[in-house]
Each structure stands twice: as C-alpha cells, then as structure tokens.
Design a protein around this motif. Structure first.
Motif, PDB file in Angstrom:
ATOM      1  N   ASN A   1     -35.199  70.964  24.765  1.00  0.00           N
ATOM      2  CA  ASN A   1     -33.731  71.082  24.817  1.00  0.00           C
ATOM      3  C   ASN A   1     -33.060  70.821  26.156  1.00  0.00           C
ATOM      4  OD1 ASN A   1     -33.436  72.344  22.034  1.00  0.00           O
ATOM      5  ND2 ASN A   1     -34.931  73.655  23.032  1.00  0.00           N
ATOM      6  N   SER A   2     -33.832  70.791  27.222  1.00  0.00           N
ATOM      7  CA  SER A   2     -33.201  70.649  28.537  1.00  0.00           C
ATOM      8  C   SER A   2     -34.206  70.093  29.519  1.00  0.00           C
ATOM      9  CB  SER A   2     -32.726  72.014  29.037  1.00  0.00           C
ATOM     10  OG  SER A   2     -33.854  72.819  29.335  1.00  0.00           O
ATOM     11  N   GLY A   3     -33.711  69.829  30.731  1.00  0.00           N
ATOM     12  CA  GLY A   3     -34.583  69.310  31.777  1.00  0.00           C
ATOM     13  C   GLY A   3     -35.647  70.317  32.180  1.00  0.00           C
ATOM     14  N   THR A   4     -35.189  71.528  32.443  1.00  0.00           N
ATOM     15  CA  THR A   4     -36.137  72.533  32.926  1.00  0.00           C
ATOM     16  C   THR A   4     -37.222  72.797  31.889  1.00  0.00           C
ATOM     17  OG1 THR A   4     -36.178  74.541  34.275  1.00  0.00           O
ATOM     18  CG2 THR A   4     -34.992  74.704  32.195  1.00  0.00           C
TER      19      THR A   4
ATOM     20  N   SER B   1     -37.152  68.288  46.568  1.00  0.00           N
ATOM     21  CA  SER B   1     -37.114  67.933  45.144  1.00  0.00           C
ATOM     22  C   SER B   1     -36.246  68.929  44.383  1.00  0.00           C
ATOM     23  CB  SER B   1     -38.528  67.975  44.568  1.00  0.00           C
ATOM     24  OG  SER B   1     -39.062  69.281  44.711  1.00  0.00           O
ATOM     25  N   PHE B   2     -35.883  68.554  43.178  1.00  0.00           N
ATOM     26  CA  PHE B   2     -35.239  69.500  42.263  1.00  0.00           C
ATOM     27  C   PHE B   2     -35.790  69.257  40.872  1.00  0.00           C
ATOM     28  CE2 PHE B   2     -32.146  71.177  39.311  1.00  0.00           C
ATOM     29  CZ  PHE B   2     -31.922  72.437  39.857  1.00  0.00           C
ATOM     30  N   HIS B   3     -36.366  70.314  40.284  1.00  0.00           N
ATOM     31  CA  HIS B   3     -36.961  70.157  38.949  1.00  0.00           C
ATOM     32  C   HIS B   3     -36.442  71.180  37.944  1.00  0.00           C
ATOM     33  CE1 HIS B   3     -39.700  67.098  40.444  1.00  0.00           C
ATOM     34  NE2 HIS B   3     -40.086  67.900  41.412  1.00  0.00           N
ATOM     35  N   GLY B   4     -35.565  72.094  38.369  1.00  0.00           N
ATOM     36  CA  GLY B   4     -35.000  73.021  37.395  1.00  0.00           C
ATOM     37  C   GLY B   4     -35.047  74.455  37.861  1.00  0.00           C
ATOM     38  N   ARG B   5     -34.590  75.345  36.971  1.00  0.00           N
ATOM     39  CA  ARG B   5     -34.332  76.737  37.374  1.00  0.00           C
ATOM     40  C   ARG B   5     -35.245  77.762  36.712  1.00  0.00           C
ATOM     41  NH1 ARG B   5     -30.032  77.214  41.155  1.00  0.00           N
ATOM     42  NH2 ARG B   5     -28.614  75.479  40.818  1.00  0.00           N
TER      43      ARG B   5
ATOM     44  N   LEU C   1     -43.201  64.426  40.989  1.00  0.00           N
ATOM     45  CA  LEU C   1     -42.190  63.793  41.859  1.00  0.00           C
ATOM     46  C   LEU C   1     -41.010  63.296  41.050  1.00  0.00           C
ATOM     47  CD1 LEU C   1     -44.264  60.920  43.452  1.00  0.00           C
ATOM     48  CD2 LEU C   1     -43.682  63.014  44.657  1.00  0.00           C
ATOM     49  N   GLU C   2     -39.862  63.204  41.704  1.00  0.00           N
ATOM     50  CA  GLU C   2     -38.771  62.401  41.136  1.00  0.00           C
ATOM     51  C   GLU C   2     -38.933  60.996  41.735  1.00  0.00           C
ATOM     52  OE1 GLU C   2     -34.854  64.809  41.780  1.00  0.00           O
ATOM     53  OE2 GLU C   2     -36.467  65.700  42.908  1.00  0.00           O
ATOM     54  N   PRO C   3     -38.832  59.941  40.964  1.00  0.00           N
ATOM     55  CA  PRO C   3     -38.949  58.598  41.546  1.00  0.00           C
ATOM     56  C   PRO C   3     -37.890  58.359  42.619  1.00  0.00           C
ATOM     57  CG  PRO C   3     -38.671  58.477  39.149  1.00  0.00           C
ATOM     58  CD  PRO C   3     -38.623  59.923  39.517  1.00  0.00           C
TER      59      PRO C   3
ATOM     60  N   LEU D   1     -43.843  62.101  36.608  1.00  0.00           N
ATOM     61  CA  LEU D   1     -42.571  61.656  37.181  1.00  0.00           C
ATOM     62  C   LEU D   1     -41.410  62.338  36.454  1.00  0.00           C
ATOM     63  CD1 LEU D   1     -43.038  57.840  37.898  1.00  0.00           C
ATOM     64  CD2 LEU D   1     -43.245  59.747  39.492  1.00  0.00           C
ATOM     65  N   ASP D   2     -40.571  62.987  37.225  1.00  0.00           N
ATOM     66  CA  ASP D   2     -39.395  63.650  36.676  1.00  0.00           C
ATOM     67  C   ASP D   2     -38.267  62.615  36.605  1.00  0.00           C
ATOM     68  OD1 ASP D   2     -37.080  65.043  36.207  1.00  0.00           O
ATOM     69  OD2 ASP D   2     -37.523  66.669  37.592  1.00  0.00           O
ATOM     70  N   GLU D   3     -38.012  62.132  35.388  1.00  0.00           N
ATOM     71  CA  GLU D   3     -36.967  61.113  35.164  1.00  0.00           C
ATOM     72  C   GLU D   3     -35.731  61.746  34.526  1.00  0.00           C
ATOM     73  OE1 GLU D   3     -36.876  57.659  35.553  1.00  0.00           O
ATOM     74  OE2 GLU D   3     -38.941  56.979  35.804  1.00  0.00           O
ATOM     75  N   ILE D   4     -35.584  63.046  34.744  1.00  0.00           N
ATOM     76  CA  ILE D   4     -34.477  63.751  34.089  1.00  0.00           C
ATOM     77  C   ILE D   4     -33.121  63.202  34.539  1.00  0.00           C
ATOM     78  CG2 ILE D   4     -33.342  66.035  34.029  1.00  0.00           C
ATOM     79  CD1 ILE D   4     -36.345  67.135  33.844  1.00  0.00           C
ATOM     80  N   GLN D   5     -32.998  62.913  35.810  1.00  0.00           N
ATOM     81  CA  GLN D   5     -31.717  62.359  36.295  1.00  0.00           C
ATOM     82  C   GLN D   5     -31.749  60.828  36.367  1.00  0.00           C
ATOM     83  OE1 GLN D   5     -28.238  63.407  39.502  1.00  0.00           O
ATOM     84  NE2 GLN D   5     -29.766  64.875  39.000  1.00  0.00           N
ATOM     85  N   THR D   6     -32.945  60.273  36.612  1.00  0.00           N
ATOM     86  CA  THR D   6     -33.040  58.822  36.811  1.00  0.00           C
ATOM     87  C   THR D   6     -33.232  58.041  35.507  1.00  0.00           C
ATOM     88  OG1 THR D   6     -35.397  59.144  37.244  1.00  0.00           O
ATOM     89  CG2 THR D   6     -33.963  58.954  39.164  1.00  0.00           C
TER      90      THR D   6
ATOM     91  N   ALA E   1     -34.190  64.159  30.127  1.00  0.00           N
ATOM     92  CA  ALA E   1     -33.178  65.063  29.539  1.00  0.00           C
ATOM     93  C   ALA E   1     -31.818  64.429  29.838  1.00  0.00           C
ATOM     94  CB  ALA E   1     -33.284  66.476  30.101  1.00  0.00           C
ATOM     95  N   LYS E   2     -30.927  65.174  30.474  1.00  0.00           N
ATOM     96  CA  LYS E   2     -29.594  64.688  30.885  1.00  0.00           C
ATOM     97  C   LYS E   2     -29.018  63.606  29.964  1.00  0.00           C
ATOM     98  CE  LYS E   2     -29.428  66.271  35.623  1.00  0.00           C
ATOM     99  NZ  LYS E   2     -28.260  67.133  35.784  1.00  0.00           N
ATOM    100  N   GLY E   3     -29.170  62.321  30.316  1.00  0.00           N
ATOM    101  CA  GLY E   3     -28.509  61.250  29.562  1.00  0.00           C
ATOM    102  C   GLY E   3     -29.049  61.053  28.148  1.00  0.00           C
TER     103      GLY E   3
END
Ligand SMILES: Cc1ncc(COP(=O)(O)O)c(C=O)c1O
Length: 400
Positions: A103-106, A137-141, A189-191, A222-227, A251-253
């Motif tokens: 349901n979400s990025g985290t 980095s940022f991967h969630g809460r 990692l985030e790319p 690879l965390d592609e949640i934002q990318t 997630a996100k988009g």
C-alpha cells in the motif's frame, strides 16, 4: 466552513506530525489545484512525486469509477483480474519475474528487506542479517525503513532501530566493498537520492555497486519509490545506468494518486518468500490495482510520455539555469533527471517555498532545506514551466 475554521479544527484533531501551509485544497485537474476560495495553484510538487499524470487523470478516474462499482475489496485468499493485469505490466516492463503488492513506499521497503533477509538466511545461514545503506538516503518511516534511512534527524527519539545497518557515503562504491562482511545481507540504495537533496550519482556508480554485489553474491535493492514510474524519463531509473537490480521497490506514482506500493524481484529470490511468510490485507486492492493499470498504460503508451518527460526536462533545466545566471548569489546548482529536479540554494528555501505558494506555485524542499524540489507531473507544459520560473524569479528578488 471557511478555511480558517477548517485549519483551526484540524490543528486540534490530528497528532501534530505535519507542518502544513495554511490553505485548504479542494479540487485538481492536470497540473492545477484550487483551494476552497477558488484560488488557483500550479502544482510543481505533485503530491511529492505522486501525481505522475497530474490531478484526476481521466483514464485513472474512469478506471477507478468502473472498479468501485464492480468490486472494492476482497482478501488475498482469492484472485482478481486487476491484480493480475498490474503484475503482468510490471513484469513485462522490468527486470523482474514476480511482484508483491502493498500500500505504500515504506511497506514496500519493509517487504524488500524481509525478502532479502529470508533469501540470504536460507542460502547462507542465520547470520546474514546486515544491511548496507547510504548516508542521506530516505526509505520511509516504519522501523525497518527508518533503520536504513541514513539521516539522523529522522531517527531521533525512535531508537533503538534495527541492528546491523551500516551506512556508507552515497556515490562511493568502494565504501560499500569495505564494509561487506560474512554477515552482509543486502545493499539498499536509491538510484538518485531524492529526499536527501536530489543527489545524482556518477555514471558508473551503480555499475560498480552491481559488480561488488555480484562478487560477494549480495542482492542489490534499488528503492525506486520516488524515481520509478516514469519520473526520470524511463519507467525505472535503473535503466539510465544499465544495471539490473535484484529487488526494487515502487509506490508514489504507481497508482496515479491512489495509494499502492510494490516490491519486485527475480524468480530465484522470490521463491524464498513462501506461503505465510508475508502478507498485506489491503495489498493488491482491486481499486488501487485498476488505478495503477490505467496509470502504467498511460505512462507507457507508445513511449510518448517518457520521451516527452526527457524533452521537457531539458527545457525546464535550461530555464532554471538562466535563473541561476541571474541570481548567482542565491542559486548554487541545478541538478535533475527527467522531472525530478533540484535547485541547490545558498540560503534556506523555506521562505521561497512560502512566497511561491502565496503567488500560486506549489513546490517543496529537500535535503537540509537548501534544495528546492520540483516533481511536476509528466504532463507539464512549456507554458506551465515559464509561469513557474517567472514566479520563482520574482520571489528570488524578494528574499535575502
Ligand atoms: C525513495 C523513497 N523511499 C521510500 C519512501 C517512503 O514512502 P511512503 O511515504 O509512501 O511510505 C519515500 C517517500 O518519500 C521515498 O522518497
């Protein structure tokens, strides 16, 4: 109710985690949103990289309307058509063979970390639990995703976090190799670091990381949640760097504004997460999946939008660079790929964000607050960009 009253009541009712701007948004179409007083805003933040097709995109609205009339929710004890359609599109257009929907990025990050753990423990024994992640980095809460987030400010007050996370500088592949040991489970990692300040690695960084992961037989997450989902002008950012990850999170988009997340992987790794090892009540909800199918179909249609994203990005970056020439004392650097763009400032950006909002432009900050973050929808036009840049230009003249 008037905006003032709504804001005052909300401030009394919600756990005070958010510092919100004093506007109440009611309606959105494309890149525009309107508040309850009918003031119009150009939304260059896009729900922080969520509204990939803009607000209320027609195809997504129709898909959701159709689906809510047919079936809103069933358990994952049963199959549904929208889930299968979504998985087919994701697998067909990525390195992956299998998908888990959440349901979400985290939640996607949690699942990816669990998947890497169970795979590596099955393969190499129970000590394989350590993650290597990067500073900034940022991967969630949630606790797992927070534990691999390399920013102290988000950890404070919530320790102890997951043990065995080692942080290394971003864009330094050798640093990863130095901390690998017999307990290493995965590299995450985030790319492109988004929340950490729109940090783009050098061209060969991910390739080198891939080689190191191969050498030590360690999965690369690879965390592609934002990318992901077209944000950088490719469906996934890893495509820019000619590497194949082992696991990605999205997630996100993905849902075009409807909450949905996923983690994707190859067949061999997927087999480590057998029946009853992982689940999510709402994961793969038919309405969210229908929205995601409509979103992906639109993003992928003839490759037009991905191509457009790359072209319009050049225009936007060029415009921002001319702004930099004009405001050299305040703008240090423009960096971005596709429509994930950062403007690094010499000053704190919060005043600029506030003044832009007053003038009808929604933007955000990233990193230490000295980076303006632009994540407009892929449908942004030259005219929208011209308007946004002219607002920023006038605001730059007002701040010191
Ligand atoms: C790269 C990245 N990973 C994970 C997350 C967490 O996603 P969510 O807020 O959906 O839990 C975000 C959110 O900003 C993100 O940018």
């Amino acid at each position: 109710m008037e905006a003032k009253e709504i804001i005052a009541n909300a401030e009394k009712l919600f756990i005070p985690t958010y510092t919100r701007f004093p506007i109440v948004l009611r309606k959105g179409r494309g890149i525009k949103v309107w508040d309850i007083n009918d003031k119009e805003y150009l939304d260059f933040l896009g729900g922080i990289a969520v509204n990939i097709l803009g607000h209320c995109p027609r195809k997504v609205v129709i898909a959701v309307q159709k689906q809510v009339q047919r079936l809103i929710h069933v358990s994952n004890l049963y199959y549904t058509e929208p889930q299968l359609q979504l998985a087919e599109i994701l697998v067909k257009n990525s390195f992956a063979d299998r998908v888990f929907l959440c349901n979400s990025g985290t939640e996607a990050i949690e699942g990816a970390l669990k998947l890497a753990r169970i795979y590596m423990k099955n393969k190499f024994g129970k000590n394989r639990f350590e993650f290597i992640a990067t500073f900034n980095s940022f991967h969630g809460r949630s606790f797992g995703s927070l534990s691999v987030t390399g920013q102290k400010k988000y950890h404070e007050g919530f320790e102890p976090l997951l043990e065995g996370v080692k942080f290394v500088p971003f864009n330094d592949a050798e640093a990863i190799e130095k901390v690998i040991n017999e307990n290493t489970c995965a590299v995450i990692l985030e790319p492109i670091q988004a929340e950490g300040g729109i940090n783009i690695p050098s061209k060969n960084y991910l390739k080198k990381v891939r080689e190191i992961c191969n050498k030590y037989k360690i999965p690369l997450i690879l965390d592609e949640i934002q990318t992901g989902i077209g944000r950088t002008g490719k469906l996934f950012a890893y495509e820019h760097f000619a590497v194949e990850p082992d696991i990605i999170t999205v997630a996100k988009g993905l849902g075009g504004g409807i909450p949905i997340g996923a983690f994707l992987t190859k067949e061999e790794i997927a087999q480590a997460m057998g029946p009853k090892t992982h689940a999510s009540t709402f994961g793969g909800n038919p309405v969210a999946c229908a929205a995601a199918v409509a979103t992906l179909e639109t993003v992928l249609e003839d490759g037009y939008l991905l191509d457009y994203c790359q072209r319009i990005s050049k225009y936007f970056i060029k415009k921002l660079n001319s702004l930099k020439e004009k405001h050299t004392d305040k703008i240090k650097e423009i960096r971005g790929i596709g429509l994930l763009i950062g403007v690094e400032l010499t000053i704190d950006g919060s005043e600029i964000v506030k003044k832009c909002l007053d003038k009808g432009l929604l933007i955000g900050t990233a990193g230490d607050g000295r980076v303006l973050r632009f994540t407009p929808p892929l449908v942004v036009t030259k005219e929208d960009i011209d308007k946004a840049v002219s607002i920023i230009d006038s605001v730059m003249g007002e701040v010191s």
